[in-house]
Design an enzyme around this catalytic site. Structure first.
Site, short mmCIF file in Angstrom:
data_model
loop_
_atom_site.label_atom_id
_atom_site.label_comp_id
_atom_site.label_asym_id
_atom_site.label_seq_id
_atom_site.Cartn_x
_atom_site.Cartn_y
_atom_site.Cartn_z
N ASN A 148 0.82 -1.22 0.00
CA ASN A 148 0.00 0.00 0.00
C ASN A 148 0.85 1.27 0.00
OD1 ASN A 148 0.94 -0.01 2.62
ND2 ASN A 148 -1.05 -0.45 3.57
N ARG A 286 2.89 7.14 11.73
CA ARG A 286 2.30 6.66 12.98
C ARG A 286 2.12 7.85 13.92
NH1 ARG A 286 0.80 3.10 10.42
NH2 ARG A 286 1.29 0.88 10.58
N GLN A 315 -6.01 3.37 18.32
CA GLN A 315 -6.99 3.23 17.24
C GLN A 315 -7.94 2.09 17.56
OE1 GLN A 315 -4.43 4.98 13.47
NE2 GLN A 315 -4.89 2.83 13.47
P1 NAD Z 1 10.22 1.57 4.54
O1 NAD Z 1 10.76 0.52 5.44
O2 NAD Z 1 10.26 1.35 3.08
O3 NAD Z 1 10.93 2.96 4.82
C1 NAD Z 1 11.19 3.47 6.09
C2 NAD Z 1 12.46 4.29 5.99
O4 NAD Z 1 12.66 4.95 7.23
C3 NAD Z 1 13.69 3.42 5.75
O5 NAD Z 1 14.27 3.79 4.53
C4 NAD Z 1 14.61 3.74 6.93
O6 NAD Z 1 15.95 3.90 6.54
C5 NAD Z 1 14.06 5.03 7.43
N1 NAD Z 1 14.30 5.24 8.86
C6 NAD Z 1 14.09 4.40 9.89
N2 NAD Z 1 14.39 5.00 11.05
C7 NAD Z 1 14.79 6.25 10.73
C8 NAD Z 1 15.21 7.37 11.52
N3 NAD Z 1 15.27 7.29 12.85
N4 NAD Z 1 15.53 8.50 10.87
C9 NAD Z 1 15.49 8.58 9.53
N5 NAD Z 1 15.08 7.55 8.74
C10 NAD Z 1 14.74 6.42 9.35
O7 NAD Z 1 8.74 1.81 5.03
P2 NAD Z 1 7.53 2.45 4.22
O8 NAD Z 1 6.84 1.40 3.45
O9 NAD Z 1 7.99 3.67 3.51
O10 NAD Z 1 6.57 2.83 5.43
C11 NAD Z 1 6.96 3.75 6.43
C12 NAD Z 1 5.96 3.73 7.55
O11 NAD Z 1 4.73 4.25 7.10
C13 NAD Z 1 5.60 2.34 8.07
O12 NAD Z 1 6.53 1.86 8.99
C14 NAD Z 1 4.26 2.58 8.69
O13 NAD Z 1 4.42 2.96 10.04
C15 NAD Z 1 3.68 3.73 7.88
N6 NAD Z 1 2.57 3.30 7.01
C16 NAD Z 1 1.37 3.89 7.16
C17 NAD Z 1 0.30 3.50 6.37
C18 NAD Z 1 -1.04 4.16 6.48
O14 NAD Z 1 -2.04 3.58 6.07
N7 NAD Z 1 -1.13 5.37 7.02
C19 NAD Z 1 0.47 2.47 5.45
C20 NAD Z 1 1.73 1.91 5.28
C21 NAD Z 1 2.76 2.31 6.09
#
Ligand code: NAD
Length: 386
Positions: A148, A286, A315
């Site tokens: 997603n 989040r 939630q």
């Molecule tokens: P991802 O794993 O592809 O990317 C996360 C990135 O964050 C990574 O590249 C990592 O290097 C970076 N990261 C981690 N800790 C960090 C920090 N302290 N400082 C800087 N960068 C940091 O994940 P994604 O698919 O892009 O998703 C990200 C987040 O979005 C998920 O973990 C989830 O919490 C949230 N999400 C929300 C929804 C929604 O419906 N609202 C849906 C999917 C994901």
């Protein structure tokens, strides 16, 4: 045969199934980073585009899992010691839950589930599970990485535009018979030329940057692993070594990192105070990445021009949650990653993970968050346990 406990959000109040407005959806076979879309062994127990993220939809898994001889329990009753979820945990082997309606798997709950082997997040973001406790208990945590990401990125672009162009307050004026142009435009700006920065440029953050590039914005990012020079140049990205440097310079700051102990309240009152007056904060990652009350104070005082997103804690958000009534909010319930398009992909990915698990095949590394007592796969790159 296993007992599978699946926690999903309730059906529509108007009943199930809904009357669908479209007959088909595009088929996505591959994501931007080259990963293929889920490839479960057929058949899917649903037609892509159907509402399957709610209880009656059961992710399309009910018939298939029962035919395989598993006990498949679906419930939305997830909170508190008397909930169906907690009552069923004692002999459950697999838990499936979605971040939109998270079955919080705390260390205490994990201790009540001695048979639990696999926790699947139907979606992306497994912070509703105590990952440290899961690792210690030898539980595998997997999610449907990429399923997603574009859905959320599109939502981020939408709410960024909605906030800056003052769309939400403008919409009701004509419905109420008015034509209040000055009331609509007194806080409406173009995003062209504005500084937009994302904390986290992983699958979603990078997809957001790619989608905003044609809007001629000044794009910035910070994250653990710097992107390659070709991507930076193609999108005109400025890299920041830390979140503090980024947010202090942005007109719009976007959060796209996972939630884990070190990122909890990453955006606190001090960080918000360092932001430009009139900056906007966007958060579809989040809720606990930000200090809830510091956001309310900053928006109410006019230091932040607005706050928008779709993630809350807990939630579902309680009736008295202050973001429900905060001025200049562009909030929705947690919906960005559960469009009908996304549901088909994460349900297929959930089936793929289950088929691999029951057939003794390895899970795709990209789907893994915790395995073998530690972070694994995507979890290793994006999370920290403590
Ligand atoms: P991802 O794993 O592809 O990317 C996360 C990135 O964050 C990574 O590249 C990592 O290097 C970076 N990261 C981690 N800790 C960090 C920090 N302290 N400082 C800087 N960068 C940091 O994940 P994604 O698919 O892009 O998703 C990200 C987040 O979005 C998920 O973990 C989830 O919490 C949230 N999400 C929300 C929804 C929604 O419906 N609202 C849906 C999917 C994901």
């Amino acid at each position: 045969m296993a007992k599978i406990l699946c926690v999903l959000y309730p059906d529509p109040v108007s009943g199930y199934p809904p009357s669908y407005v479209r007959d088909d959806i595009p088929v996505i076979t591959r994501y931007a980073d080259g990963q293929t879309a889920p490839t479960p062994q057929q058949p899917l127990g649903f037609k892509p585009g159907e509402l399957i993220g709610c209880v009656s939809g059961a992710l399309g898994l009910q018939d298939y899992m029962e035919k395989k001889g598993h006990e498949f329990i679906v419930t939305s009753d997830k909170d508190g010691p008397d909930s169906e979820f907690e009552k069923q945990l004692h002999d459950t082997e697999v838990v499936i839950s979605q971040p939109f309606w998270p079955a919080y798997l705390s260390a205490e709950r994990i201790a009540k589930a001695p048979k639990l082997k696999l926790v699947v997040t139907a979606g992306v973001g497994s912070d509703h599970v105590d990952l440290d406790a899961a690792a210690k208990a030898g539980i595998t945590v997997a999610e449907v990485t990429n399923s997603n990401s574009v859905s959320v990125a599109e939502h981020v672009v939408m709410i960024t535009l909605a906030q800056l162009r003052n769309y939400l307050p403008s919409h009701p004026y004509f419905e109420q018979g008015g034509w209040n142009i000055a009331d609509c435009v007194w806080r409406s700006y173009d995003i062209q030329g504005m500084k937009f920065g994302t904390i986290g440029a992983g699958r979603i953050g990078l997809a957001v940057l790619r989608r905003l590039h044609p809007f001629e914005m000044d794009l910035h990012y910070t994250q653990r692993h710097r992107l390659d020079a070709t991507t930076e140049q193609a999108l005109g990205l400025t890299f920041h070594a830390d979140s503090g440097s980024l947010v202090s310079q942005m007109d719009i700051a976007n959060l796209q990192v996972p939630l884990y102990p070190a990122t909890r309240k990453l955006i606190d009152a001090r960080m918000i105070a360092s932001m430009k007056r009139g900056a906007y904060l966007i958060n579809c990652a989040r809720a606990e990445l930000v200090d809830r009350d510091a956001v309310v104070e900053a928006v109410t005082a006019g230091h932040l021009a607005g706050y928008a997103g779709d993630v809350w804690f807990p939630q579902p958000a309680p009736a008295g949650h202050p973001w429900r009534t905060m001025p200049f909010n562009g909030m929705t319930p947690h919906i960005s990653g559960t469009s009908l398009s996304a549901q088909g992909r994460y349900a297929a990915g959930t089936l793929e993970i289950l088929q691999d698990f029951f057939n003794g095949r390895p899970t795709r590394p990209a789907y893994l968050i915790v395995a073998g007592g530690n972070l694994a796969g995507t979890g290793e790159k994006s999370y920290e346990l403590r």
